[in-house]
Design a protein around this motif. Structure first.
Motif, PDB file in Angstrom:
ATOM      1  N   ARG A 232       0.857  -1.189   0.000  1.00  0.00           N
ATOM      2  CA  ARG A 232       0.000   0.000   0.000  1.00  0.00           C
ATOM      3  C   ARG A 232       0.891   1.236   0.000  1.00  0.00           C
ATOM      4  N   GLU A 233       0.754   2.058  -1.029  1.00  0.00           N
ATOM      5  CA  GLU A 233       1.511   3.302  -1.138  1.00  0.00           C
ATOM      6  C   GLU A 233       0.563   4.405  -1.575  1.00  0.00           C
ATOM      7  N   ASN A 234       1.144   5.547  -1.943  1.00  0.00           N
ATOM      8  CA  ASN A 234       0.351   6.684  -2.457  1.00  0.00           C
ATOM      9  C   ASN A 234      -0.798   7.072  -1.528  1.00  0.00           C
ATOM     10  N   GLY A 235      -0.498   7.149  -0.249  1.00  0.00           N
ATOM     11  CA  GLY A 235      -1.496   7.584   0.730  1.00  0.00           C
ATOM     12  C   GLY A 235      -2.212   6.451   1.424  1.00  0.00           C
ATOM     13  N   LEU A 236      -2.323   5.299   0.792  1.00  0.00           N
ATOM     14  CA  LEU A 236      -3.035   4.181   1.407  1.00  0.00           C
ATOM     15  C   LEU A 236      -2.285   3.611   2.610  1.00  0.00           C
ATOM     16  N   LEU A 237      -0.950   3.650   2.559  1.00  0.00           N
ATOM     17  CA  LEU A 237      -0.184   3.143   3.689  1.00  0.00           C
ATOM     18  C   LEU A 237      -0.427   4.013   4.915  1.00  0.00           C
ATOM     19  N   ALA A 238      -0.322   5.322   4.752  1.00  0.00           N
ATOM     20  CA  ALA A 238      -0.566   6.226   5.874  1.00  0.00           C
ATOM     21  C   ALA A 238      -1.987   6.087   6.398  1.00  0.00           C
ATOM     22  N   ALA A 239      -2.952   5.974   5.489  1.00  0.00           N
ATOM     23  CA  ALA A 239      -4.346   5.811   5.897  1.00  0.00           C
ATOM     24  C   ALA A 239      -4.549   4.499   6.651  1.00  0.00           C
ATOM     25  N   SER A 240      -3.778   3.472   6.281  1.00  0.00           N
ATOM     26  CA  SER A 240      -3.865   2.191   6.980  1.00  0.00           C
ATOM     27  C   SER A 240      -3.382   2.331   8.420  1.00  0.00           C
ATOM     28  N   TYR A 241      -2.247   3.006   8.595  1.00  0.00           N
ATOM     29  CA  TYR A 241      -1.765   3.263   9.957  1.00  0.00           C
ATOM     30  C   TYR A 241      -2.820   4.020  10.769  1.00  0.00           C
ATOM     31  N   ALA A 242      -3.329   5.108  10.175  1.00  0.00           N
ATOM     32  CA  ALA A 242      -4.255   5.988  10.892  1.00  0.00           C
ATOM     33  C   ALA A 242      -5.571   5.289  11.201  1.00  0.00           C
ATOM     34  N   SER A 243      -5.949   4.296  10.402  1.00  0.00           N
ATOM     35  CA  SER A 243      -7.226   3.611  10.574  1.00  0.00           C
ATOM     36  C   SER A 243      -7.158   2.479  11.582  1.00  0.00           C
ATOM     37  N   ALA A 244      -5.938   2.046  11.929  1.00  0.00           N
ATOM     38  CA  ALA A 244      -5.788   0.926  12.864  1.00  0.00           C
ATOM     39  C   ALA A 244      -5.924   1.401  14.302  1.00  0.00           C
ATOM     40  N   ASP A 245      -6.254   0.482  15.185  1.00  0.00           N
ATOM     41  CA  ASP A 245      -6.332   0.790  16.615  1.00  0.00           C
ATOM     42  C   ASP A 245      -4.989   0.568  17.313  1.00  0.00           C
ATOM     43  N   VAL A 246      -4.220  -0.419  16.828  1.00  0.00           N
ATOM     44  CA  VAL A 246      -2.888  -0.704  17.366  1.00  0.00           C
ATOM     45  C   VAL A 246      -2.006  -1.155  16.213  1.00  0.00           C
ATOM     46  N   PHE A 247      -0.775  -0.649  16.191  1.00  0.00           N
ATOM     47  CA  PHE A 247       0.207  -1.150  15.240  1.00  0.00           C
ATOM     48  C   PHE A 247       1.073  -2.173  15.957  1.00  0.00           C
ATOM     49  N   VAL A 248       1.152  -3.382  15.403  1.00  0.00           N
ATOM     50  CA  VAL A 248       1.891  -4.475  16.040  1.00  0.00           C
ATOM     51  C   VAL A 248       3.200  -4.710  15.279  1.00  0.00           C
ATOM     52  N   PHE A 249       4.288  -4.726  16.019  1.00  0.00           N
ATOM     53  CA  PHE A 249       5.629  -4.904  15.450  1.00  0.00           C
ATOM     54  C   PHE A 249       6.228  -6.176  16.049  1.00  0.00           C
ATOM     55  N   PRO A 250       6.038  -7.332  15.393  1.00  0.00           N
ATOM     56  CA  PRO A 250       6.450  -8.600  15.992  1.00  0.00           C
ATOM     57  C   PRO A 250       7.899  -8.990  15.723  1.00  0.00           C
ATOM     58  N   SER A 251       8.646  -8.159  14.997  1.00  0.00           N
ATOM     59  CA  SER A 251      10.027  -8.500  14.654  1.00  0.00           C
ATOM     60  C   SER A 251      10.933  -8.397  15.874  1.00  0.00           C
ATOM     61  N   ARG A 252      11.860  -9.347  15.954  1.00  0.00           N
ATOM     62  CA  ARG A 252      12.898  -9.307  16.993  1.00  0.00           C
ATOM     63  C   ARG A 252      14.262  -8.980  16.399  1.00  0.00           C
ATOM     64  N   THR A 253      14.320  -8.725  15.085  1.00  0.00           N
ATOM     65  CA  THR A 253      15.611  -8.616  14.408  1.00  0.00           C
ATOM     66  C   THR A 253      15.839  -7.279  13.716  1.00  0.00           C
ATOM     67  N   ASP A 254      14.856  -6.380  13.679  1.00  0.00           N
ATOM     68  CA  ASP A 254      15.047  -5.106  12.987  1.00  0.00           C
ATOM     69  C   ASP A 254      16.021  -4.213  13.747  1.00  0.00           C
ATOM     70  N   THR A 255      16.748  -3.390  12.992  1.00  0.00           N
ATOM     71  CA  THR A 255      17.718  -2.501  13.618  1.00  0.00           C
ATOM     72  C   THR A 255      17.096  -1.191  14.085  1.00  0.00           C
ATOM     73  N   PHE A 256      15.918  -0.853  13.575  1.00  0.00           N
ATOM     74  CA  PHE A 256      15.242   0.369  14.015  1.00  0.00           C
ATOM     75  C   PHE A 256      13.729   0.180  13.993  1.00  0.00           C
ATOM     76  N   GLY A 257      13.165   0.068  12.803  1.00  0.00           N
ATOM     77  CA  GLY A 257      11.714  -0.057  12.676  1.00  0.00           C
ATOM     78  C   GLY A 257      11.072   1.271  12.317  1.00  0.00           C
ATOM     79  N   LEU A 258      11.323   1.752  11.086  1.00  0.00           N
ATOM     80  CA  LEU A 258      10.715   3.010  10.642  1.00  0.00           C
ATOM     81  C   LEU A 258       9.203   2.989  10.764  1.00  0.00           C
TER      82      LEU A 258
END
Length: 347
Positions: A232-258
């Motif tokens: 999802r790009e061109n605005g849909l990605l941001a709208a997806s974040y904004a529409s969710a109740d919680v963002f879940v980040f299950p990775s244990r290996t990322d160096t930052f997590g933009l």
């Protein structure tokens, strides 16, 4: 300054390395620097095994040299440890050029997860790659300490930023009609991202996965109740974040997590494991929950406020990220061709 960036991760790839370098180069150019990014699209390439969306340059040496000499850089940064990164490293060592590198991706962890190759072998290769670097840029303090503990030298902190105009609250609800709460995970759908751990959780509402990758088909079969949207790009990605109740980040290996910053900029609280990346980005701020029990983190994150999330994200600036990057560069004092045809850096 003419700044050369060599990266095995560049357009049309969609990942954190590309987003970071895209923002940094944009800010550097706006400040008057001339930046040339050399990526896989400049060469014959082949798909990376297991990741067909990622192309790797094939035998880039001769053409890479021509591109570098044609640009005549005044500073060199090598962003990745792939074929292009190794080839540029070789040229710099041959010519006596100083260069900087960055540590974006835990390849030893990823390779071990996919193939079982001992992590110690891969870490030894990573140490060798970065050993001649004038500065190894690491995204977080915890990653810097880890790399130093693994024998890396000259490691410098280089944080990240977020586009606060693009990622913001109040965007159209793209999850209207889905049972609430909506728990969202976004990123490459691959084994090292831990998405199966998220989808296995017993949570109310709906689980949504945004992104593509080699594990998507298998996960869709295992978890038919989850919603997979693809890229999802061109605005849909941001709208997806904004529409969710919680963002879940299950990775244990990322160096930052933009994606953590992007979600919080949209006013969405985050849930993650207490590991490098989330510990640095989220910490103890009231913007979500970190817990070894990811389900507990998800449920606690529902209580976080959107205003606090946005305010926390506003503390991360791409302008500051670009400035820190530029400060770390080591200028080349001269660029000349010797009698034997070798280009060399001279003090």
């Amino acid at each position: 300054m003419r700044i050369l960036v060599v990266s095995d991760a560049w357009h049309p790839q969609v990942n954190g390395v590309v987003r970071t370098m895209e923002q940094v180069t944009s800010h550097l150019r706006a400040g008057g620097d001339e930046v040339r990014v050399i990526g896989p699209a400049d060469f014959r390439s082949a798909p990376m095994p297991g990741y067909p969306e990622i192309r790797l340059a094939i035998a880039p040496g001769r053409r890479l040299r021509a591109l570098v000499e044609g640009f005549a850089p005044e500073a060199v940064h090598i962003a990745t440890e792939g074929p292009l990164g190794w080839a540029m490293r070789g040229l710099c060592l041959r010519w006596g050029w100083p260069f900087t590198t960055s540590f974006h991706t835990r390849f030893p962890d990823y390779l071990h997860a996919r193939t079982g190759v001992p992590e110690s072998w891969s870490w030894a290769v990573m140490r060798r790659f970065h050993a001649p670097s004038a500065a190894v840029l690491a995204a977080t303090g915890s990653l810097q300490r880890e790399l130093e503990g693994r024998g890396f030298r000259r490691v410098r902190r280089w944080s990240r930023g977020v586009d606060l105009d693009r990622f913001r609250p109040g965007l159209p609800d793209v999850f209207e009609g889905l049972p609430r709460p909506v728990f969202l995970c976004a990123g490459r759908v691959a084994v090292e991202k831990g998405i199966d751990a998220f989808l296995s959780l017993d949570l109310p509402g709906t689980k949504v996965v945004v992104g593509e990758g080699p594990q998507r088909a298998a996960l869709e079969r295992r978890f038919p109740d989850a919603v997979f949207t693809g890229y999802r790009e061109n605005g849909l990605l941001a709208a997806s974040y904004a529409s969710a109740d919680v963002f879940v980040f299950p990775s244990r290996t990322d160096t930052f997590g933009l994606v953590l910053l992007e979600a919080m900029a949209c006013g969405t609280p985050v849930a993650a494991f207490p590991v490098s990346g989330p510990l640095d980005v989220v910490g103890e701020a009231p913007v979500g929950a970190l817990d070894t029990d990811l389900r507990a983190a998800c449920l606690r994150a529902l209580e976080a406020g959107g205003a606090a999330c946005r305010a926390h994200a506003e503390g991360f600036s791409w302008a500051a990220c670009a400035a820190r990057f530029r400060e770390a560069l080591v200028p080349l004092q001269g660029f000349e061709e010797s009698d034997d045809g070798e280009a060399r850096w001279t003090a």
